[in-house]
Design an enzyme around this catalytic site. Structure first.
Site, PDB file in Angstrom:
ATOM      1  N   ASP A 126       0.980  -1.207   0.180  1.00  0.00           N
ATOM      2  CA  ASP A 126       0.103  -0.066  -0.110  1.00  0.00           C
ATOM      3  C   ASP A 126       0.747   1.324  -1.069  1.00  0.00           C
ATOM      4  O   ASP A 126       1.813   1.612   0.793  1.00  0.00           O
ATOM      5  CB  ASP A 126      -0.748  -0.293   1.144  1.00  0.00           C
ATOM      6  CG  ASP A 126      -1.896   0.942   1.094  1.00  0.00           C
ATOM      7  OD1 ASP A 126      -3.141   1.077   1.317  1.00  0.00           O
ATOM      8  OD2 ASP A 126      -1.157   2.079   1.738  1.00  0.00           O
ATOM      9  N   ASN A 140      -1.855  12.816  -3.691  1.00  0.00           N
ATOM     10  CA  ASN A 140      -3.124  13.322  -5.021  1.00  0.00           C
ATOM     11  C   ASN A 140      -3.246  14.741  -3.945  1.00  0.00           C
ATOM     12  O   ASN A 140      -3.637  15.519  -5.192  1.00  0.00           O
ATOM     13  CB  ASN A 140      -4.543  12.978  -4.592  1.00  0.00           C
ATOM     14  CG  ASN A 140      -4.702  11.891  -5.355  1.00  0.00           C
ATOM     15  OD1 ASN A 140      -4.053  11.518  -6.634  1.00  0.00           O
ATOM     16  ND2 ASN A 140      -4.917  10.719  -4.737  1.00  0.00           N
ATOM     17  N   HIS A 156      -4.588  14.916  -9.113  1.00  0.00           N
ATOM     18  CA  HIS A 156      -5.550  13.078  -9.404  1.00  0.00           C
ATOM     19  C   HIS A 156      -4.369  12.886 -10.134  1.00  0.00           C
ATOM     20  O   HIS A 156      -4.411  11.424 -10.488  1.00  0.00           O
ATOM     21  CB  HIS A 156      -6.389  13.092  -9.709  1.00  0.00           C
ATOM     22  CG  HIS A 156      -7.814  12.126  -8.831  1.00  0.00           C
ATOM     23  ND1 HIS A 156      -7.655  11.682  -9.787  1.00  0.00           N
ATOM     24  CD2 HIS A 156      -7.887  11.846  -7.868  1.00  0.00           C
ATOM     25  CE1 HIS A 156      -8.224  10.237  -8.358  1.00  0.00           C
ATOM     26  NE2 HIS A 156      -8.403  10.349  -7.622  1.00  0.00           N
ATOM     27  N   ASP A 190      -2.004   9.544 -10.338  1.00  0.00           N
ATOM     28  CA  ASP A 190      -2.647   8.446 -11.790  1.00  0.00           C
ATOM     29  C   ASP A 190      -0.278   7.698 -12.294  1.00  0.00           C
ATOM     30  O   ASP A 190      -0.563   6.872 -12.404  1.00  0.00           O
ATOM     31  CB  ASP A 190      -3.055   8.773 -12.255  1.00  0.00           C
ATOM     32  CG  ASP A 190      -4.700   9.087 -12.180  1.00  0.00           C
ATOM     33  OD1 ASP A 190      -4.944   8.231 -11.057  1.00  0.00           O
ATOM     34  OD2 ASP A 190      -5.506   9.239 -12.758  1.00  0.00           O
ATOM     35  N   GLU A 205      -5.382   2.329  -4.118  1.00  0.00           N
ATOM     36  CA  GLU A 205      -3.511   2.484  -4.302  1.00  0.00           C
ATOM     37  C   GLU A 205      -3.065   1.351  -3.503  1.00  0.00           C
ATOM     38  O   GLU A 205      -1.597   1.299  -2.403  1.00  0.00           O
ATOM     39  CB  GLU A 205      -3.209   3.807  -3.494  1.00  0.00           C
ATOM     40  CG  GLU A 205      -3.402   4.704  -2.678  1.00  0.00           C
ATOM     41  CD  GLU A 205      -3.663   3.685  -1.165  1.00  0.00           C
ATOM     42  OE1 GLU A 205      -5.174   2.981  -1.367  1.00  0.00           O
ATOM     43  OE2 GLU A 205      -3.245   4.169   0.016  1.00  0.00           O
TER      44      GLU A 205
HETATM   45  P1  GH3 Z   1      -2.145   4.859   4.440  1.00  0.00           P
HETATM   46  O1  GH3 Z   1      -0.966   5.504   4.973  1.00  0.00           O
HETATM   47  O2  GH3 Z   1      -2.541   4.988   6.039  1.00  0.00           O
HETATM   48  O3  GH3 Z   1      -2.043   4.666   3.140  1.00  0.00           O
HETATM   49  O4  GH3 Z   1      -2.621   6.677   3.955  1.00  0.00           O
HETATM   50  P2  GH3 Z   1      -3.469   7.125   2.197  1.00  0.00           P
HETATM   51  O5  GH3 Z   1      -3.409   8.064   2.083  1.00  0.00           O
HETATM   52  O6  GH3 Z   1      -2.150   6.049   1.138  1.00  0.00           O
HETATM   53  O7  GH3 Z   1      -4.857   6.411   2.201  1.00  0.00           O
HETATM   54  P3  GH3 Z   1      -5.936   5.865   2.297  1.00  0.00           P
HETATM   55  O8  GH3 Z   1      -6.938   5.673   2.090  1.00  0.00           O
HETATM   56  O9  GH3 Z   1      -6.600   7.451   3.191  1.00  0.00           O
HETATM   57  O10 GH3 Z   1      -6.336   7.863   0.651  1.00  0.00           O
HETATM   58  C1  GH3 Z   1      -5.815   6.805  -0.466  1.00  0.00           C
HETATM   59  C2  GH3 Z   1      -6.389   8.155  -1.819  1.00  0.00           C
HETATM   60  O11 GH3 Z   1      -5.841   6.766  -2.433  1.00  0.00           O
HETATM   61  C3  GH3 Z   1      -8.042   8.028  -1.419  1.00  0.00           C
HETATM   62  C4  GH3 Z   1      -8.208   8.426  -3.034  1.00  0.00           C
HETATM   63  O12 GH3 Z   1      -8.255   9.270  -3.621  1.00  0.00           O
HETATM   64  C5  GH3 Z   1      -6.180   7.809  -3.759  1.00  0.00           C
HETATM   65  N1  GH3 Z   1      -7.004   6.770  -5.143  1.00  0.00           N
HETATM   66  C6  GH3 Z   1      -7.784   5.784  -5.001  1.00  0.00           C
HETATM   67  N2  GH3 Z   1      -7.922   5.271  -6.500  1.00  0.00           N
HETATM   68  C7  GH3 Z   1      -6.694   6.690  -6.750  1.00  0.00           C
HETATM   69  C8  GH3 Z   1      -6.357   6.421  -8.380  1.00  0.00           C
HETATM   70  O13 GH3 Z   1      -6.912   5.266  -9.101  1.00  0.00           O
HETATM   71  N3  GH3 Z   1      -5.959   7.503  -8.723  1.00  0.00           N
HETATM   72  C9  GH3 Z   1      -5.936   8.698  -7.904  1.00  0.00           C
HETATM   73  N4  GH3 Z   1      -4.608   9.166  -8.627  1.00  0.00           N
HETATM   74  N5  GH3 Z   1      -5.711   8.636  -6.413  1.00  0.00           N
HETATM   75  C10 GH3 Z   1      -6.697   7.165  -6.870  1.00  0.00           C
HETATM   76 MG    MG Z   2      -2.071   4.258   0.976  1.00  0.00          MG
HETATM   77 MG    MG Z   3      -4.939   1.954   0.872  1.00  0.00          MG
END
Ligand code: GH3
Ligand code: MG
Ligand code: MG
Ligand code: MG
Length: 305
Positions: free
Chosen positions: A181, A189, A194, A198, A224
């Protein structure tokens, strides 16, 4: 006229008849191969990408009818169109020929005009089959891979995991799984947008793919989060793979659009030693990943059950 993409095999023991057919087919722009007996015909079919066979019945050694039967028993992923071209002209012969798998049947002596239209009808079927096969491959790709990162999507990585677990159980190999992760991805982001996020996801997927063996499987589990299946490795070795990935990601910043973005990963590792149930193992790897997050991120934790 451009050369036809299909390769035609003439299996015929009579040399003059073979030569006549070759000239005729080459005039129609086909690529042509020849065999003077059934054994050679089958060998050529195994080795070369033959699309159509003009198949004589009476030949020394393996006869045409048996060649036809064996072609239909081959385990190949494309269609071979078979036209029996033979002096055997009784109704029961024609029935037998079609019954063992010939697509068409031409009785000697034949007119080249007739042979031509029968070949054209075979070519129509082959073109149709090729289009369907390509569409099928395309659909498979769309359904199996994650469109953003190009690695396996969630459904297919879970499928692979089940298959590998089954295989591992059968041959007595341990199968490990790595859950990865991206740390604080939300803030990447937030800070860069965003679209840049990506690009980071793509880069991370590439780095993970480059840092495993080609019989490992990398998949995007969601957002992610990534899953890497490492068949045949005990969890300690899988931890080394996970560490290699972690270091490859964190040791130099990711370059996107002239920016340098520092990225780190947290990883959890579990293996089939703990369970043969894929969901349970994934849950264990997920818990280990949670431990890695809790203890400050940018680290690998092995499941401790
Ligand atoms: P942690 O270290 O605890 O994992 O924190 P984190 O910020 O990585 O985890 P969190 O679950 O809070 O956020 C994950 C983010 O990933 C939020 C979401 O908007 C982003 N995300 C999910 N899918 C995609 C994608 O396809 N593209 C982009 N750019 N962002 C994405
Ligand atoms: Mg994360
Ligand atoms: Mg996650
Ligand atoms: Mg013959």
């Amino acid at each position: 006229m451009s050369k036809s993409k299909f390769k035609v095999l003439i299996a015929e023991d009579d040399r003059d008849a073979r030569k006549l057919c070759r000239d005729f087919l080459e005039n129609l722009n086909f690529e042509v191969c020849e065999a003077s007996n059934g054994t050679d015909a089958l060998e050529i079919i195994e080795k070369e990408e033959i699309s159509m066979v003009l198949l004589d019945w009476v030949m020394p050694g393996i006869e045409g009818i048996e060649v036809c039967r064996r072609i239909r028993d081959l385990d190949i992923n494309r269609y071979i169109y078979i036209i029996m071209v033979t002096g055997k002209s009784e109704k029961k012969d024609i029935i037998e020929g079609l019954q063992v798998g010939a697509d068409d049947y031409v009785v000697k002596p034949f007119s080249f005009q007739e042979l031509k239209v029968r070949i054209m009808s075979g070519e129509r079927i082959l073109k149709l089959e090729k289009r369907l096969r390509e569409a099928h491959e395309k659909l498979y790709e769309l359904s199996a891979y994650d469109s953003l990162t190009g690695v396996f999507n969630r459904a297919s990585i879970l499928d692979k995991f089940s298959q590998e677990l089954e295989r591992g159980q059968r041959i007595g190999h341990e199968v490990s799984v790595i859950f990865a992760d991206i740390d604080d991805f939300k803030s990447i982001n937030d800070k860069f947008g965003h679209l840049i996020g990506d690009e980071v996801l793509k880069e991370v997927a590439d780095i993970m793919s480059e840092n495993c063996r080609n019989y490992d499987f990398v998949g995007r589990y969601g957002g992610e989060e990534f899953v890497i299946i490492v068949p045949g490795l005990k969890s300690d070795c899988a931890c080394s793979v996970a560490e290699r990935m972690r270091k490859a990601v964190c040791e130099s910043p990711i370059h996107v659009a002239n920016m340098e973005i520092p990225v780190t990963l947290s990883l959890g590792v579990a293996s089939s030693k703990e369970s043969y149930d894929s969901k349970e193992i994934i849950d264990l790897a997920d818990k280990a990943l949670y431990e890695a997050k809790k203890s400050g991120k940018n680290s690998t934790v092995k499941s401790k059950r």
